[in-house]
Scaffold this motif. Sequence first.
Motif, PDB file in Angstrom:
ATOM      1  N   VAL A   1       0.813  -1.185  -0.102  1.00  0.00           N
ATOM      2  CA  VAL A   1      -0.012  -0.016   0.036  1.00  0.00           C
ATOM      3  C   VAL A   1       0.884   1.267   0.129  1.00  0.00           C
ATOM      4  CG1 VAL A   1      -1.836   1.228   1.383  1.00  0.00           C
ATOM      5  CG2 VAL A   1      -2.133  -1.192   1.191  1.00  0.00           C
TER       6      VAL A   1
ATOM      7  N   ILE B   1     -12.106  -4.597   6.378  1.00  0.00           N
ATOM      8  CA  ILE B   1     -11.111  -3.883   7.249  1.00  0.00           C
ATOM      9  C   ILE B   1     -11.566  -4.286   8.629  1.00  0.00           C
ATOM     10  CG2 ILE B   1     -10.199  -1.550   8.014  1.00  0.00           C
ATOM     11  CD1 ILE B   1     -11.117  -0.660   5.199  1.00  0.00           C
TER      12      ILE B   1
ATOM     13  N   ARG C   1      -2.915  -6.537   2.458  1.00  0.00           N
ATOM     14  CA  ARG C   1      -2.735  -4.972   2.028  1.00  0.00           C
ATOM     15  C   ARG C   1      -1.721  -4.215   2.940  1.00  0.00           C
ATOM     16  NH1 ARG C   1      -8.473  -5.291   2.839  1.00  0.00           N
ATOM     17  NH2 ARG C   1      -7.978  -3.995   4.538  1.00  0.00           N
TER      18      ARG C   1
ATOM     19  N   MET D   1      -3.899  -5.885   7.188  1.00  0.00           N
ATOM     20  CA  MET D   1      -2.986  -4.751   7.121  1.00  0.00           C
ATOM     21  C   MET D   1      -1.847  -4.960   8.205  1.00  0.00           C
ATOM     22  SD  MET D   1      -6.315  -2.061   7.098  1.00  0.00           S
ATOM     23  CE  MET D   1      -5.679  -0.811   7.884  1.00  0.00           C
TER      24      MET D   1
ATOM     25  N   THR E   1       2.592   0.340   6.003  1.00  0.00           N
ATOM     26  CA  THR E   1       3.514   0.494   7.087  1.00  0.00           C
ATOM     27  C   THR E   1       4.545  -0.331   7.292  1.00  0.00           C
ATOM     28  OG1 THR E   1       1.664   1.691   8.451  1.00  0.00           O
ATOM     29  CG2 THR E   1       3.799   1.478   9.556  1.00  0.00           C
TER      30      THR E   1
ATOM     31  N   MET F   1     -13.915  -8.238   0.439  1.00  0.00           N
ATOM     32  CA  MET F   1     -12.625  -7.243   1.218  1.00  0.00           C
ATOM     33  C   MET F   1     -13.162  -6.632   2.447  1.00  0.00           C
ATOM     34  SD  MET F   1     -11.697  -3.882   2.036  1.00  0.00           S
ATOM     35  CE  MET F   1     -10.721  -2.388   1.183  1.00  0.00           C
TER      36      MET F   1
ATOM     37  N   ARG G   1       3.488   6.638   7.395  1.00  0.00           N
ATOM     38  CA  ARG G   1       3.092   7.494   6.482  1.00  0.00           C
ATOM     39  C   ARG G   1       3.338   9.059   6.921  1.00  0.00           C
ATOM     40  NH1 ARG G   1      -0.362   3.223   5.296  1.00  0.00           N
ATOM     41  NH2 ARG G   1      -1.633   3.809   6.965  1.00  0.00           N
TER      42      ARG G   1
HETATM   43  C1  LIG Z   1      -3.999   2.599   4.356  1.00  0.00           C
HETATM   44  C2  LIG Z   1      -4.607   1.110   4.141  1.00  0.00           C
HETATM   45  C3  LIG Z   1      -4.199   0.218   4.345  1.00  0.00           C
HETATM   46  C4  LIG Z   1      -2.483  -0.381   4.697  1.00  0.00           C
HETATM   47  O1  LIG Z   1      -2.305   0.236   6.055  1.00  0.00           O
HETATM   48  P1  LIG Z   1      -1.218  -0.218   7.024  1.00  0.00           P
HETATM   49  O2  LIG Z   1      -1.544  -0.058   8.372  1.00  0.00           O
HETATM   50  O3  LIG Z   1       0.010   0.809   6.764  1.00  0.00           O
HETATM   51  O4  LIG Z   1      -0.512  -1.496   6.664  1.00  0.00           O
HETATM   52  C5  LIG Z   1      -4.662  -1.250   3.946  1.00  0.00           C
HETATM   53  N1  LIG Z   1      -5.971  -1.237   3.716  1.00  0.00           N
HETATM   54  C6  LIG Z   1      -6.624  -0.256   3.567  1.00  0.00           C
HETATM   55  C7  LIG Z   1      -8.154  -0.119   2.974  1.00  0.00           C
HETATM   56  C8  LIG Z   1      -5.885   1.068   3.613  1.00  0.00           C
HETATM   57  O5  LIG Z   1      -6.537   2.512   3.485  1.00  0.00           O
END
Ligand SMILES: *Cc1c(COP(=O)(O)O)cnc(C)c1O
Length: 199
Positions: free
Chosen positions: A3, A133, A189, A173, A192, A131, A198
């Motif tokens: 990412v 989160i 994804r 993530m 970091t 997908m 970032r």
């Molecule tokens: C920014 C983002 C990530 C990556 O996040 P990190 O914690 O930096 O690995 C993954 N998925 C989505 C949808 C994001 O917006």
Amino acid sequence: MAVSKNHTVAAILQAYECGQRHFGESRPQELLQKTQQLPKDIVWHFIGHLQSNKIKMVVPYVQLLHSIDNESLLQDVEKFCAKNNIHTQCLLQVHIAQEPQKFGFSLEELLQFFMQNKEQNFPHVSLQGLMGIATNTDDMAIVKNEFLLLQALQKQIQALKPTLSFAQLSLGMSHDYQVAIEAGSTLLRLGTAIFGERG
Ligand SMILES: *Cc1c(COP(=O)(O)O)cnc(C)c1O
């Protein structure tokens, strides 16, 4: 997938030199600029919330759009692709987190979508999977439970639609990717963990 949102072209090139080819962005303008400045064999993913008026800035440039988060966006992507005579590969984003502000279909809504055979209304869109989160928490038991719910939904949809190629699970993530792997993620994804914080 790396990412690269908020990271410079130079940082992306450095990862590219190490062999990384899949990169993900979450803002249309930033994606467009980077696709123009970087090598053409990079495979781009889009992972951010997408507004319908920006579809044209994203869909032609990415291999996979992870963030179809409501039916009206899906309809608009279908219209855009039909008009331009192209196909696109998408994932359906499901709301699994406890935070209210995150986008996505509810689990029930998405199951209904497939039970009503609505996927047949989108001939220019190839729906490849889901997908999610997870809740932003250090409690990995909560995160794992959310990921497993999504994996169960993916399996349920696949069983309902055996001819659909619906195996993708974009989960995980930097802080929760190990749990995501345990829950069957096919696409991590990572921002970091690859590029550092970032700016
Ligand atoms: C920014 C983002 C990530 C990556 O996040 P990190 O914690 O930096 O690995 C993954 N998925 C989505 C949808 C994001 O917006």
